[in-house]
Design an enzyme around this catalytic site. Structure first.
Site, PDB file in Angstrom:
ATOM      1  N   GLY A   1       0.830  -1.207   0.000  1.00 57.73           N
ATOM      2  CA  GLY A   1       0.000   0.000   0.000  1.00 57.73           C
ATOM      3  C   GLY A   1       0.860   1.251   0.000  1.00 57.73           C
TER       4      GLY A   1
ATOM      5  N   GLY B   1       1.356  -6.261   4.619  1.00 51.39           N
ATOM      6  CA  GLY B   1       2.350  -7.202   4.118  1.00 51.39           C
ATOM      7  C   GLY B   1       3.636  -7.037   4.904  1.00 51.39           C
TER       8      GLY B   1
ATOM      9  N   ASN C   1      10.549  -7.634  16.049  1.00 49.97           N
ATOM     10  CA  ASN C   1      10.969  -8.799  15.272  1.00 49.97           C
ATOM     11  C   ASN C   1      12.056  -8.316  14.330  1.00 49.97           C
ATOM     12  OD1 ASN C   1      11.194 -10.639  13.044  1.00 49.97           O
ATOM     13  ND2 ASN C   1       9.207 -11.512  13.587  1.00 49.97           N
TER      14      ASN C   1
ATOM     15  N   GLU D   1       8.239   3.772   7.918  1.00 51.59           N
ATOM     16  CA  GLU D   1       8.588   4.844   6.979  1.00 51.59           C
ATOM     17  C   GLU D   1      10.038   5.282   7.047  1.00 51.59           C
ATOM     18  OE1 GLU D   1       4.700   7.498   6.685  1.00 51.59           O
ATOM     19  OE2 GLU D   1       5.203   6.903   8.721  1.00 51.59           O
TER      20      GLU D   1
HETATM   21 MO1  MOS Z   1       2.111   5.091   5.113  1.00 49.66          MO
HETATM   22  S1  MOS Z   1       2.365   6.668   3.821  1.00 49.66           S
HETATM   23  O1  MOS Z   1       1.521   6.014   6.381  1.00 49.66           O
HETATM   24  O2  MOS Z   1       1.125   3.927   4.513  1.00 49.66           O
END
Ligand code: MOS
Length: 735
Positions: A235, A464, A629, A702
């Site tokens: 995503g 995922g 993990n 991120e």
């Molecule tokens: Mo992320 S841009 O917060 O899926």
């Protein structure tokens, strides 16, 4: 009870618990779902970027084989606007009127018995447009500019005076291209109505918000809408919004009275589910000769769609908190263009902003003759600069030290072009990262059953990245069970509330909810045996006990206790369930000075004659607090680094300046890193568990992409003397 007394499961590099389901094809992704009588929808998209639809002739499409409906703005039923979400207003719904706001806007949806029939009929829909000249460039003076739309601008001290009196002044401009999320899993929606109840399978990172949007749009109680996303093929932020095609699919199912499936094509992915907006940034720094920052002024203009205020893009927000500096001003602006809506993409804003600021510091290091790491250390943010408060945990210095050691930074000779390997110019570059991960209100229910197994439920989604696995580990450790005794059920809006899976916050938020639920569950077990003469735990309080070996025992004496199964059996109970919730505050904003940190090191090679750029090595040292993990966390960092290599060297969504069409909207034309582009990636975790967040987790999704671009660009400068302030770095810039 005490928690996290065992360190044997949390932190373990456990294999993904959903791995076998995925490799055997048993894990169902949104496009895998089907219903009896399923029909198929295909979108028709605008070929112009701005103007109006003059007329639509759908007669030929309607008469084509298998066609059940052609829905356009002329015949679409009136729908209510979707509500605000934590990320802002919903995208404008396209079939409301005849306005065209970007190329690729959905203007019709064709429903037919097969996908092929729908695709064939979609080509028969005849549309006439009245076109106006689109505004397509940040630099276009006609582009309306939004100033500080989300109230993020910072103004500390007196930047103007500090710049005027600084011994050394830096002032440069940076640009970053629009890039697209493009997860491997094509976004898909399958919708089915049963009377006034709607079930939707969707590639959503936020099933609760999708449920709310669909309920509002169709005027239903939220409990009559169910959104399911047990598995998602990636995503990166694209699934954080209920995009128009989701609503169109549900609408198509309502209009035809049949279940409908819609799968976006790869080209449609470029225009339908957001992208990282392009930016134009100016960085001004005022420093002393010995490298102390006296002034930081960072202004950015990022693109935004002509009509759509969703998705804050905080390009400059972190700048004021990354280094210690008395005078800071940051300005975030958005320029409205006739482009598909930009929206969140992994490390939104911060990724582009970090590139500019960390490149600027690198430039200063050469101007001042100070090692790049040393320059950063001279401006080290010992406390959170914005608030002056102590960080809740912070190990950026460790990131620099350990990263430099693993990379071999000491081997770097500072002169430009001084490291050569045959015809290759070798460069070493680095960048620092300060990042703020999210967290939000989250709920979970945890049951322990007569067979000694646990069942965890929450609406959370797994992109995922490993949510199933870390939820399993956290629950197993907190309950004193083995991994194999815990089953996690997520990705369903009928389950306890969860926030969007994004902002690097899901592991934190969900772990906090599970932690609370497990505490309540242990108390519920103690309540059951409170007056139980045969229980060694009779009369014990939660503070007296801990969990291990499938049950509860007294903290100081593990011989006093019993298993969950024994308690349930003796009391004739099939299971006990407890609910948990963690709410870090009214807003997801941190009430404390909280941050994740990283240092990136890149070795690059540039062919002295041909300008070919290769990344040879990347090392990242990361402080993300407690690592749940290490295998999954490393995977996240590696994936982020690959994405960073992409946006630094390859990726650019190229908008045709005349038509606004993305001319390279296929995987043949839009370059993403292949194996040969990705070198040895080394990741090391440093730091300690956070002091305020659940289980000490700081989030890792991120930070893997933030910092990569500057490290590579800085290494390119070290090798070649070419300072590239524009992403992606192209061969033309290096020739
Ligand atoms: Mo992320 S841009 O917060 O899926």
């Amino acid at each position: 009870m005490t928690t996290a007394t065992r360190e044997t499961i949390i932190g373990d590099p456990v294999d993904r618990v959903d791995g076998p389901l995925k490799v055997t094809g048993a894990a169902l992704y949104p496009s895998d779902f089907t219903f009896p009588g399923l029909t198929h929808a295909v979108l028709v998209q605008s070929t112009i970027a701005a103007g109006t639809i003059g007329g639509i002739d759908a007669a030929k499409a309607e008469a084509a084989p298998g066609v059940l409906a052609v829905i356009t703005h002329e015949n679409a039923p009136a729908l209510i606007d979707a509500p605000l979400t934590p990320l802002g207003p919903p995208p404008p719904f396209p079939l409301r009127d005849n306005r065209i706001l970007h190329q690729g806007q959905h203007v019709a949806v064709v429903v037919a018995r097969t996908r092929e029939q729908a695709a064939a009929a979609a080509r028969l829909v005849e549309i006439s447009y009245e076109e106006v000249a689109p505004v397509l460039s940040i630099a276009d003076p006609r582009a309306p500019v939004l100033l500080d739309r989300w109230g993020l601008d910072v103004d500390r001290g007196d930047v103007t005076a500090a710049l005027a009196s600084a011994e050394v002044v830096y002032d440069e401009t940076f640009t970053t291209a629009a890039v697209t999320n493009n997860p491997m899993g094509l976004f898909a929606t399958v919708a089915r109505w049963e009377g006034n109840r709607l079930t939707v399978h969707d590639a959503s990172q936020d099933p609760m918000s999708a449920r709310r949007a669909l309920a509002t749009v169709f005027g239903l109680p939220e409990t009559d809408v169910r959104v399911l996303v047990p598995y998602l093929g990636g995503g990166f932020g694209a699934g954080l919004r209920t995009w128009p095609h989701v609503i169109l699919t549900a609408l198509a199912a309502r209009v035809t009275g049949r279940p409908v499936k819609l799968v976006l094509t790869r080209p449609q992915m470029f225009t339908s589910v957001g992208h990282r907006p392009g930016t134009l940034q100016r960085v001004r720094l005022g420093v002393t000769r010995d490298g102390r920052l006296m002034a930081v002024d960072h202004e950015s203009t990022a693109t935004i769609a002509a009509v759509d205020d969703g998705g804050v893009e905080p390009v400059t927000q972190i700048t004021g908190n990354a280094y210690s500096c008395p005078n800071v001003a940051t300005h975030d602006r958005r320029a409205r263009l006739h482009i598909p809506s930009p929206h969140w993409m992994r490390g939104p804003g911060t990724t582009q902003g970090n590139f500019a600021v960390e490149s600027a510091l690198d430039e200063l290091s050469y101007t001042l003759g100070i090692d790049p790491i040393e320059l950063r250390l001279r401006n080290y943010a010992e406390v959170h600069p914005g608030s002056g408060r102590a960080w809740s945990s912070e190990a950026l210095r460790e990131c620099y030290r350990v990263g430099a050691e693993r990379f071999g930074w000491a081997r770097r000779t500072p002169e430009i072009g001084s490291m050569r390997d045959g015809n290759w110019l070798v460069g070493y570059g680095m960048a620092g990262v300060t990042f703020t991960s999210g967290q939000a209100r989250c709920q979970a229910a945890v049951s322990v059953r007569r067979d000694g197994t646990a069942h965890v439920r929450s609406a959370a989604t797994d992109l995922g990245t490993g949510t199933y696995t870390i939820a399993t580990q956290v629950t197993a450790e907190l309950l004193g069970l083995d991994i194999g005794q815990v089953r996690v059920e997520i990705g369903d809006s009928d389950l306890p509330f969860a926030p969007y899976s994004g902002g690097s916050g899901m592991a934190t938020s969900l772990s906090g909810a599970i932690h609370d639920a497990v505490g309540n569950l242990v108390r519920a077990f103690l309540d059951v045996v409170a007056d139980d003469e045969s229980s060694p735990l009779r009369g014990r309080r939660a503070d007296d006990v801990t969990t291990t070996s499938g049950g509860i025992h007294v903290i100081d004496d593990s011989s006093i206790g019993e298993t969950y199964a024994d308690i349930l059996a003796r009391h004739g109970l099939p299971e006990i369930t407890a609910h948990g919730e963690r709410d870090p505050g009214v807003n997801a904003r941190e009430p404390t000075a909280n941050g994740s940190f990283a240092a990136w090191f890149a070795e690059i090679r540039v062919d002295a004659d041909l300008g070919v750029l290769r990344v040879a090595r990347i090392v990242s040292a990361v402080d993300a607090g407690r690592i749940l993990n290490e295998k999954l966390a490393r995977s996240q960092m590696i994936g982020g680094a690959v994405m960073g290599i992409g946006m630094t060297m390859l990726e650019e969504a190229v908008f045709d300046p005349e038509t606004g069409r993305i001319v390279n909207a296929t995987f043949g034309d839009y370059l993403i890193p292949a194996n040969a582009d990705v070198p040895d990636l080394d990741v090391v975790f440093v730091g300690t568990p956070d002091t305020v967040r659940p289980l000490g987790i700081k989030g890792i999704g991120e930070i893997g992409v933030v910092g990569v671009s500057a490290a590579i660009a800085n290494a390119v400068y070290h090798a070649t003397g070419r300072r590239i302030r524009s992403l992606p770095i192209t061969i033309e810039q290096l020739l």
